[in-house]
Design a protein around this motif. Structure first.
Motif, PDB file in Angstrom:
ATOM      1  N   ILE A 188      36.633  36.262  43.386  1.00  0.00           N
ATOM      2  CA  ILE A 188      36.542  35.402  42.207  1.00  0.00           C
ATOM      3  C   ILE A 188      36.666  33.940  42.634  1.00  0.00           C
ATOM      4  O   ILE A 188      35.893  33.069  42.188  1.00  0.00           O
ATOM      5  CB  ILE A 188      37.628  35.757  41.174  1.00  0.00           C
ATOM      6  CG1 ILE A 188      37.337  37.130  40.546  1.00  0.00           C
ATOM      7  CG2 ILE A 188      37.715  34.683  40.105  1.00  0.00           C
ATOM      8  CD1 ILE A 188      36.111  37.173  39.656  1.00  0.00           C
ATOM      9  N   TYR A 192      40.221  41.028  33.556  1.00  0.00           N
ATOM     10  CA  TYR A 192      40.668  40.423  34.818  1.00  0.00           C
ATOM     11  C   TYR A 192      40.264  38.957  34.940  1.00  0.00           C
ATOM     12  O   TYR A 192      40.937  38.174  35.617  1.00  0.00           O
ATOM     13  CB  TYR A 192      40.074  41.221  35.984  1.00  0.00           C
ATOM     14  CG  TYR A 192      40.506  40.762  37.353  1.00  0.00           C
ATOM     15  CD1 TYR A 192      41.797  41.018  37.823  1.00  0.00           C
ATOM     16  CD2 TYR A 192      39.619  40.074  38.185  1.00  0.00           C
ATOM     17  CE1 TYR A 192      42.187  40.598  39.091  1.00  0.00           C
ATOM     18  CE2 TYR A 192      40.002  39.662  39.455  1.00  0.00           C
ATOM     19  CZ  TYR A 192      41.282  39.923  39.899  1.00  0.00           C
ATOM     20  OH  TYR A 192      41.667  39.516  41.153  1.00  0.00           O
ATOM     21  N   TYR A 193      39.150  38.572  34.277  1.00  0.00           N
ATOM     22  CA  TYR A 193      38.603  37.229  34.490  1.00  0.00           C
ATOM     23  C   TYR A 193      37.830  36.790  33.253  1.00  0.00           C
ATOM     24  O   TYR A 193      37.406  37.620  32.448  1.00  0.00           O
ATOM     25  CB  TYR A 193      37.682  37.247  35.730  1.00  0.00           C
ATOM     26  CG  TYR A 193      37.070  35.917  36.077  1.00  0.00           C
ATOM     27  CD1 TYR A 193      37.857  34.857  36.515  1.00  0.00           C
ATOM     28  CD2 TYR A 193      35.688  35.722  35.984  1.00  0.00           C
ATOM     29  CE1 TYR A 193      37.285  33.626  36.841  1.00  0.00           C
ATOM     30  CE2 TYR A 193      35.114  34.504  36.306  1.00  0.00           C
ATOM     31  CZ  TYR A 193      35.919  33.456  36.738  1.00  0.00           C
ATOM     32  OH  TYR A 193      35.352  32.249  37.044  1.00  0.00           O
ATOM     33  N   TRP A 212      34.777  36.166  32.287  1.00  0.00           N
ATOM     34  CA  TRP A 212      33.394  36.378  32.700  1.00  0.00           C
ATOM     35  C   TRP A 212      32.409  35.685  31.756  1.00  0.00           C
ATOM     36  O   TRP A 212      32.658  35.568  30.560  1.00  0.00           O
ATOM     37  CB  TRP A 212      33.074  37.868  32.715  1.00  0.00           C
ATOM     38  CG  TRP A 212      33.966  38.685  33.573  1.00  0.00           C
ATOM     39  CD1 TRP A 212      35.053  39.406  33.178  1.00  0.00           C
ATOM     40  CD2 TRP A 212      33.866  38.865  34.988  1.00  0.00           C
ATOM     41  NE1 TRP A 212      35.641  40.024  34.250  1.00  0.00           N
ATOM     42  CE2 TRP A 212      34.932  39.718  35.380  1.00  0.00           C
ATOM     43  CE3 TRP A 212      32.975  38.404  35.961  1.00  0.00           C
ATOM     44  CZ2 TRP A 212      35.127  40.108  36.709  1.00  0.00           C
ATOM     45  CZ3 TRP A 212      33.172  38.798  37.280  1.00  0.00           C
ATOM     46  CH2 TRP A 212      34.238  39.629  37.638  1.00  0.00           C
TER      47      TRP A 212
END
Length: 556
Positions: free
Chosen positions: A136, A168-169, A171
């Motif tokens: 990432i 998690y992120y 996106w």
């Protein structure tokens, strides 16, 4: 052309995108290669028709797709579109591989940047690699450098893994397999809607399931002919995906100009929430019949090729599946026998081997997006097409699968019964649970679980724990008579029982009497929970009912 919002990005994106995994091909010196002229003509025709989203990847067409796309985007076409490619995560062995692949891909595409760079085909294992290499951070560095504009991932695993990756992120986009047959597998409709709710652009691949949904059986053709709205089979499949408000782009891997033109006409009639309840019922009826006609869920993506033993895995599966679609077993056997049968044959027929050449090395198991147990199914293909055994004997046609999935730890709330299976009144337990379930906030009511747990002590008594439940993340309070149970992370073989529940015993007999004893790769995990998942596809006494069965497995 119709356009949609690309999630939270400041884009107006064409509702139809062009996937460049199935470009037109020709035979050159005995090998199948991209027909460069036809492919470039198609790509430019698509752009001239208003398509502004193009998706490719490093492995497509034996690593040639990006080169052809790069050529097609010369002469001013690159500036008219959004270009997407992917980092092949299964080929990553060290951090430095990131730059090596990206720079190679930019060179092949003849561009200084891509509009979205995806982690390709994330599953549980590849997601862990992403975290191990801190990719990432690397994505953000190359984004700052201008080589990529946005960050996303494509996905092939379970909903639980998908949700974990989504959370998690932050996106920009996600690419999932979703169609009217596969809406309850992999990311699932629930995952699609979860991503969309967070403002993430959702791009759908395999809307026609690798072309399968464009080739109906006679039974499905009759449904289409009787429908009040006249559409081709492919058009029905595409309209289903476009109908969902969470979908930004529908990717179609078109291999002929005729398909491209047909899909462009289809998108002109697309819309969000425009299908009637009658039309959705027609699609549901078709879905049931398609699933019954597909033994091996191969989409011909070619990720498993080349096989180290020279087996043409997708072609073997296509021939086997064809037996349920066409009434010509001898023709399928003839095609099977025309494939290479020996190492000597492979010298002149490279990568064109039949199923008998499989050595069960297992290299294909980790890279199959559909999570197919490939060696097991190749053995079955040879029994049917090589040794001419009846397909109804080799494959139990009331079962589909298994797919091999990793499911993260989850929590359930429900009621349990401890006792002998033979004397258990399962229906009564479910009725009791349904009465109590209304008192449970935050439960996932999209499906019910019937969980079977055996300990050594219970085994000696011939008993088990049977828990009827719903999944739940947060428990505020536990109603009287109910329990909360955590089910640990586990790899599962997931089977689908097709037909009335009264025949469920035959499915269990096959799993425990045939599949597990004869499987050379997997064995059941002793004393691990197994469970049934009752979704909207379950209908107690219907021949069309579907019940998902999760068997805990480990490698031998």
């Amino acid at each position: 052309m119709k356009y949609r919002k690309m999630g939270s990005l400041d884009w107006e994106v064409s509702a139809l995108g062009m996937g460049c995994m199935r470009l037109p091909t020709k035979i050159d010196n005995g090998k199948e290669v991209i027909d460069e002229k036809k492919a470039i003509d198609m790509i430019r025709y698509a752009i001239n028709s208003g398509i502004n989203y193009f998706d490719t990847a490093f492995p497509y067409h034996n690593e040639q797709s990006e080169i052809i796309v790069g050529k097609a985007l010369q002469d001013g076409y690159r500036e008219k579109i959004k270009l997407v490619t992917k980092l092949p995560m299964w080929l990553i062995n060290k951090k430095e591989d990131f730059d090596r692949f990206l720079n190679t891909q930019l060179e092949k595409l003849q561009t200084d940047h891509v509009d979205i760079y995806l982690f390709h085909g994330l599953n549980r294992q590849l997601f862990e690699n992403l975290k191990k290499f801190d990719f990432i951070k690397k994505m953000e560095e190359v984004k700052a450098s201008g080589k990529i504009r946005h960050i996303g991932f494509s996905f092939h695993d379970s909903f639980e893994v998908y949700k974990e990756i989504i959370d998690y992120y932050n996106w920009d986009m996600t690419q999932i397999q979703w169609n009217f047959v596969d809406h309850n597998t992999q990311a699932t409709t629930k995952g699609l809607e979860y991503a969309a709710s967070k403002g993430i652009a959702v791009v759908v691949m395999e809307p026609i399931k690798g072309g399968k949904l464009a080739n109906p059986t006679k039974e499905i053709e009759e449904i289409i002919e009787d429908a009040p709205v006249k559409r081709t089979a492919a058009n029905w499949a595409l309209q289903y995906v476009w109908n969902h408000p969470g979908v930004s782009v529908v990717l179609s891997g078109m291999s002929a100009m005729e398909q491209l033109k047909e899909n462009i006409e289809s998108v002109k009639n697309s819309g969000i929430d425009t299908l009637s309840q009658e039309e959705l019922k027609i699609i549901a009826d078709m879905a049931i019949r398609y699933r019954k006609k597909s033994i091996i869920p191969c989409t011909f993506c070619l990720y498993c090729q080349p096989c180290p033993s020279g087996v043409n895995i997708p072609q073997n599966f296509r021939l086997l599946n064809g037996l349920l679609w066409i009434d010509n077993k001898d023709g399928q056997i003839e095609k099977y026998n025309s494939l290479a049968k020996s190492d000597e044959d492979l010298k002149t027929m490279e990568d064109e081997g039949n199923a008998s050449l499989c050595t069960k090395c297992g290299e294909c198991l980790e890279i199959c997006p559909q999570m197919i147990d490939i060696p097991y199914n190749l053995e079955k293909v040879h029994l049917v097409l090589g040794e001419r055994q009846e397909i109804s004997e080799v494959y139990k046609l009331f079962i589909r699968g298994p797919q091999i999935v990793d499911k993260k730890e989850f929590q359930v709330i429900g009621i349990e019964d401890i006792g002998k299976r033979a004397t258990r009144n399962t229906g009564q337990i479910w009725a009791k649970f349904q009465n109590l379930a209304t008192k449970i906030p935050n439960r996932d009511a999209s499906h019910g679980l019937g969980i079977s747990i055996v300990t050594e002590e219970l085994l000696e008594k011939g008993e088990n724990r049977y828990i009827v439940s719903n999944e739940i993340e947060i428990v505020d309070n536990i109603p009287d008579g109910m329990i909360v149970e955590k089910i640990p992370s586990q790899k599962y073989a997931v089977f689908i029982h097709i037909g009335p529940l009264s025949k469920y015993g035959e499915t269990l007999q096959y799993i425990y009497g045939d599949w597990l004893p004869n499987n050379t790769t997997y064995e059941r995990v002793p004393f691990a929970p197994e469970f049934e998942s009752y979704t909207q596809r379950f209908n107690l006494n219907s021949d069309q009912s579907e019940l998902d069965i999760y068997i805990p497995i480990q490698e031998k």
